[in-house]
Design a protein around this motif. Structure first.
Motif, short mmCIF file in Angstrom:
data_model
loop_
_atom_site.label_atom_id
_atom_site.label_comp_id
_atom_site.label_asym_id
_atom_site.label_seq_id
_atom_site.Cartn_x
_atom_site.Cartn_y
_atom_site.Cartn_z
N GLN A 1 12.85 -51.24 -10.82
CA GLN A 1 14.05 -52.06 -10.93
C GLN A 1 15.12 -51.35 -11.75
N ILE A 2 14.69 -50.63 -12.78
CA ILE A 2 15.63 -49.88 -13.60
C ILE A 2 16.30 -48.78 -12.79
N LEU A 3 15.55 -48.13 -11.89
CA LEU A 3 16.14 -47.07 -11.07
C LEU A 3 17.28 -47.63 -10.21
N ASP A 4 17.11 -48.83 -9.70
CA ASP A 4 18.19 -49.46 -8.94
C ASP A 4 19.40 -49.72 -9.85
N GLN A 5 19.13 -50.19 -11.06
CA GLN A 5 20.22 -50.45 -12.00
C GLN A 5 20.90 -49.15 -12.43
N LEU A 6 20.10 -48.12 -12.61
CA LEU A 6 20.64 -46.83 -13.05
C LEU A 6 21.62 -46.27 -12.02
N GLY A 7 21.22 -46.32 -10.75
CA GLY A 7 22.11 -45.83 -9.70
C GLY A 7 23.39 -46.62 -9.61
N GLY A 8 23.32 -47.93 -9.84
CA GLY A 8 24.52 -48.75 -9.79
C GLY A 8 25.40 -48.58 -11.01
N ARG A 9 24.77 -48.50 -12.17
CA ARG A 9 25.53 -48.39 -13.42
C ARG A 9 26.29 -47.08 -13.51
N PHE A 10 25.69 -46.00 -13.01
CA PHE A 10 26.33 -44.69 -13.09
C PHE A 10 26.51 -44.12 -11.69
N SER A 11 27.22 -44.87 -10.86
CA SER A 11 27.40 -44.47 -9.46
C SER A 11 28.20 -43.18 -9.32
N GLY A 12 28.97 -42.83 -10.35
CA GLY A 12 29.77 -41.61 -10.30
C GLY A 12 29.03 -40.38 -10.79
N ALA A 13 27.76 -40.55 -11.20
CA ALA A 13 27.00 -39.41 -11.72
C ALA A 13 26.78 -38.38 -10.62
N ARG A 14 26.95 -37.12 -10.99
CA ARG A 14 26.77 -36.03 -10.02
C ARG A 14 25.48 -35.26 -10.30
N THR A 15 25.33 -34.77 -11.52
CA THR A 15 24.16 -33.96 -11.85
C THR A 15 23.33 -34.67 -12.91
N MET A 16 22.02 -34.70 -12.68
CA MET A 16 21.11 -35.34 -13.62
C MET A 16 20.29 -34.26 -14.32
N TYR A 17 20.17 -34.39 -15.64
CA TYR A 17 19.41 -33.46 -16.46
C TYR A 17 18.23 -34.23 -17.06
N PRO A 18 17.07 -34.18 -16.38
CA PRO A 18 15.94 -35.03 -16.77
C PRO A 18 15.17 -34.50 -17.97
N GLY A 19 14.34 -35.36 -18.54
CA GLY A 19 13.52 -34.98 -19.68
C GLY A 19 12.43 -33.99 -19.32
N HIS A 20 12.04 -33.96 -18.05
CA HIS A 20 11.03 -33.02 -17.56
C HIS A 20 11.51 -32.50 -16.21
N GLY A 21 11.27 -31.23 -15.96
CA GLY A 21 11.64 -30.66 -14.67
C GLY A 21 13.08 -30.21 -14.63
N ALA A 22 13.47 -29.70 -13.47
CA ALA A 22 14.79 -29.09 -13.31
C ALA A 22 15.86 -30.12 -13.01
N ALA A 23 17.09 -29.77 -13.35
CA ALA A 23 18.24 -30.61 -13.04
C ALA A 23 18.47 -30.65 -11.53
N GLY A 24 19.19 -31.67 -11.07
CA GLY A 24 19.49 -31.79 -9.66
C GLY A 24 20.50 -32.88 -9.41
N PRO A 25 20.87 -33.09 -8.14
CA PRO A 25 21.80 -34.18 -7.81
C PRO A 25 21.24 -35.52 -8.29
N ALA A 26 22.08 -36.29 -8.96
CA ALA A 26 21.60 -37.53 -9.57
C ALA A 26 20.97 -38.47 -8.55
N ARG A 27 21.64 -38.67 -7.42
CA ARG A 27 21.11 -39.60 -6.43
C ARG A 27 19.77 -39.13 -5.88
#
Length: 338
Positions: free
Chosen positions: A217-243
């Motif tokens: 449910q949070i993932l759905d909220q995350l995508g809606g809250r930051f719909s303009g996000a382009r690049t995601m820098y995660p806590g583990h693994g490589a960065a990539g397109p946010a969506r």
């Protein structure tokens, strides 16, 4: 050309430049300087098993760091890389309370004593109370985990915008997902999103808190809250397109739930307990669908613990009340490449 006409032409040229500056127009027929290019955040990833990231962002007043790794030893390796930039550290931001993201804070504080450590009030409270006993568990598993934790010295209201190092971050606080509390940092000027562990890149996540449906449910909220996000820098693994990373995380969780659900069904041979054969089958299917996905924690039995936690969660769920976000994805529907 008379003086009045010269003035009219000069005024027209200035107005045109103000309106169409993107074309590089200027009063002296000189090409305007192009906008400054975005600088990618620096990244240090500790070694596997349980590799975790720390990032540093270039800001007007120095560097802004995201998370502090698992141990002081790992943190000191990151500090060495950060110091190569020759820039001061203006602030350190924590995404959540899990040991692998906060255990190295003492080494960062020692290296950058003037840099305040920030956490949301909810994260700070979770760290200080440690109701799940994660920190003693981390110490028992890794002798390098600090005997005493270093806490934030600056807290902010959950979801409040944050101005640090001359940069403005939008924030959001989410509860009962990958962790009890998770904070996300977003740069609206670049579209960079730092989600902690809410969406990670091609790794085996930790589901041991048994809140996979809340996480979905949070993932759905995350995508809606930051719909303009382009690049995601995660806590583990490589960065990539946010969506893409959000979709990939969602798919993994749904597949995992879909694999575990039959093992806790009323007609399952072991009832609500996942039997050894069922566990072995789930692990084999995960290995086939997600080959080579390293674990986010230095816990050898993380997949087995994930299965147990999700089994308990599904056993307690009321199917009639399960949110649509938590629907299973069949294992036959393979994860997208990317």
């Amino acid at each position: 050309m008379n003086q009045r006409l010269r003035r009219l032409l000069a005024a027209s040229s200035a107005a045109a430049c103000a309106i169409a500056s993107v074309a590089g127009c200027s009063n002296g027929d000189k090409t305007a300087a192009p906008p400054a290019q975005k600088t990618e955040p620096g990244r240090f990833a500790s070694s596997n098993p349980g590799s975790v990231n720390t990032y540093w962002i270039q800001a007007p007043e120095g560097l802004v760091l995201i998370d502090t790794l698992r141990t002081p030893t790992d943190a000191r390796k990151a500090v060495a890389e950060i110091k190569k930039t020759g820039k001061p550290v203006a602030a350190i931001l924590l995404t959540h309370s899990h040991p692998d993201h906060v255990g190295g804070a003492s080494a960062f504080r020692e290296a950058f004593p003037k840099a305040p450590i920030y956490a949301s009030k909810a994260t700070d409270k979770t760290m200080r109370e440690d109701e799940r006993g994660f920190y003693p568990l981390a110490r028992s598993a890794n002798a390098d985990f600090p005997a005493k934790l270093t806490y934030a010295d600056r807290t902010f209201e959950d979801g409040a915008p944050l101005q640090v190092g001359g940069l403005r971050f939008e924030t959001a606080t989410f509860a009962h997902g990958e962790s009890d509390i998770a904070n996300v940092y977003y740069r609206p000027d670049t579209g960079d999103l730092f989600p902690g562990d809410l969406a990670t890149g091609k790794v085996t996540p930790a589901l041991i808190e048994g809140t996979s449906c809340g996480w979905l449910q949070i993932l759905d909220q995350l995508g809606g809250r930051f719909s303009g996000a382009r690049t995601m820098y995660p806590g583990h693994g490589a960065a990539g397109p946010a969506r893409s990373l959000i979709d990939e995380q969602r798919r993994y969780l749904r597949v995992f739930r879909g694999l575990v659900r039959p093992t806790v069904a009323p007609d399952s041979p072991e009832g609500k307990t996942v039997g050894p054969g069922e566990q072995k089958s789930i692990i084999a299917e995960l290995d086939r669908a997600y080959p080579g996905y390293p674990p986010v924690a230095d816990l050898p039995t993380i997949v087995q613990e994930n299965i147990k936690a999700v089994a308990r969660e599904l056993s307690a769920e009321d199917p009639a009340k399960t949110p649509a976000a938590c629907a299973d994805t069949p294992i036959q529907d393979p994860p997208e490449a990317g």
